[in-house]
Design a protein around this motif. Structure first.
Motif, short mmCIF file in Angstrom:
data_model
loop_
_atom_site.label_atom_id
_atom_site.label_comp_id
_atom_site.label_asym_id
_atom_site.label_seq_id
_atom_site.Cartn_x
_atom_site.Cartn_y
_atom_site.Cartn_z
N ALA A 38 0.82 -1.22 0.00
CA ALA A 38 0.00 0.00 0.00
C ALA A 38 0.85 1.27 0.00
N ILE A 39 2.14 1.14 0.30
CA ILE A 39 3.00 2.32 0.31
C ILE A 39 3.09 2.93 -1.09
N THR A 40 3.08 2.07 -2.10
CA THR A 40 3.19 2.55 -3.48
C THR A 40 1.90 2.36 -4.28
N ASP A 41 0.95 1.61 -3.74
CA ASP A 41 -0.29 1.32 -4.46
C ASP A 41 -1.48 1.68 -3.58
N GLU A 42 -2.04 2.85 -3.84
CA GLU A 42 -3.15 3.34 -3.03
C GLU A 42 -4.34 2.37 -3.05
N ARG A 63 -8.05 -1.65 -0.57
CA ARG A 63 -8.56 -3.03 -0.57
C ARG A 63 -8.44 -3.66 0.81
N ILE A 64 -7.27 -3.51 1.44
CA ILE A 64 -7.08 -4.10 2.76
C ILE A 64 -8.03 -3.48 3.78
N TRP A 82 -10.86 -6.14 5.13
CA TRP A 82 -10.69 -6.61 6.51
C TRP A 82 -11.79 -6.07 7.40
N SER A 83 -12.18 -4.82 7.21
CA SER A 83 -13.28 -4.25 8.00
C SER A 83 -14.59 -4.98 7.71
N LYS A 84 -14.80 -5.34 6.46
CA LYS A 84 -16.01 -6.07 6.09
C LYS A 84 -16.05 -7.43 6.77
N GLY A 123 -7.22 0.70 11.16
CA GLY A 123 -8.03 0.67 9.95
C GLY A 123 -9.16 -0.33 9.91
N MET A 124 -9.26 -1.21 10.92
CA MET A 124 -10.37 -2.16 10.98
C MET A 124 -11.46 -1.63 11.91
N GLU A 125 -11.76 -0.34 11.75
CA GLU A 125 -12.81 0.37 12.48
C GLU A 125 -12.48 0.59 13.95
N GLY A 126 -11.19 0.47 14.31
CA GLY A 126 -10.79 0.74 15.68
C GLY A 126 -10.96 2.19 16.08
N CYS A 127 -10.99 3.08 15.09
CA CYS A 127 -11.15 4.51 15.39
C CYS A 127 -12.55 4.85 15.89
#
Length: 211
Positions: free
Chosen positions: A69-73, A78-79, A83-85, A140-144
């Motif tokens: 993901a550093i080079t591919d937004e 996708r992750i 993963w959240s889903k 990023g898995m809805e922890g926020c």
């Protein structure tokens, strides 16, 4: 039976066991298959837990998964989305789900996985953390927001502090605003199975504020 995620049931309640300490694409795929299988068996209540023999801690997401993901937004999107889903399924697709953390610690992505269950149980020796800010990445898995949606005003303040400092805290000190039960292992297992049998009559369920 799979490599990292196994599922079984007794005809009424299921158990999903995760035997890898960090969450990655393989765990995500196998967790989805385990959920699919339990649903095909008409199982509506489930306990999600770590392996009691192989994995003594759940340390979060495997950061190797993030490097593309550093080079591919789009890979980052996708992750975050997939993963959240997956973890949202534990809340949305079961009548009752209960995350049971029995090891030394549970952090980051693995904690985000567990908080999506309707109930969260730990032993009184367990420590938990959202250490993403120290890496630094976003939970990023809805922890926020997921745990915040289940807490009262005081609990929300404590959760925000936990997200912003990344420090480990004793799970027993988070009862009521993150953890629903923290105590001796045997008592926790007994209470978990009572919930599988009697549902919310055994313990009230904290609701998620969806708005």
């Amino acid at each position: 039976q799979q490599l990292y995620v196994n599922a079984e049931h007794d005809g009424k309640a299921g158990v999903i066991t995760i035997s890898r300490e960090s969450y990655n694409g393989d765990v995500d795929a196998e967790l989805n298959r385990a959920i699919d299988w339990l649903k095909s068996q008409s199982i509506k209540r489930v306990i999600v837990t770590g392996d009691f023999h192989l994995s003594t801690q759940m340390v979060g997401a495997d950061t190797n998964e993030f490097f593309p993901a550093i080079t591919d937004e789009k890979e980052g999107e996708r992750i975050a989305a997939s993963w959240s889903k997956t973890v949202r399924r534990l809340h949305d697709e079961f009548e009752i789900s209960l995350g049971f953390i029995h090891g030394k610690r549970c952090m980051g992505g693995m904690l985000e996985l567990m908080i999506h269950c309707h109930y969260l149980f730990t032993t009184d020796e367990t420590v938990i953390a959202m250490p993403e800010v120290t890496i630094p990445v976003v939970p990023g898995m809805e922890g926020c927001h997921w745990a915040i949606r289940k807490a009262d005003a005081e609990g929300r303040q404590r959760l925000i502090a936990m997200l912003l400092d990344g420090k480990q805290v004793k799970a027993k000190d988070t009862q009521g605003w993150m953890v629903d039960y923290a105590g001796p292992l045997e008592s926790g297992l007994k209470k978990a199975w009572e919930i599988m049998d009697k549902g919310t009559a055994a313990m009230p369920m904290r609701k998620v504020e969806a708005s």
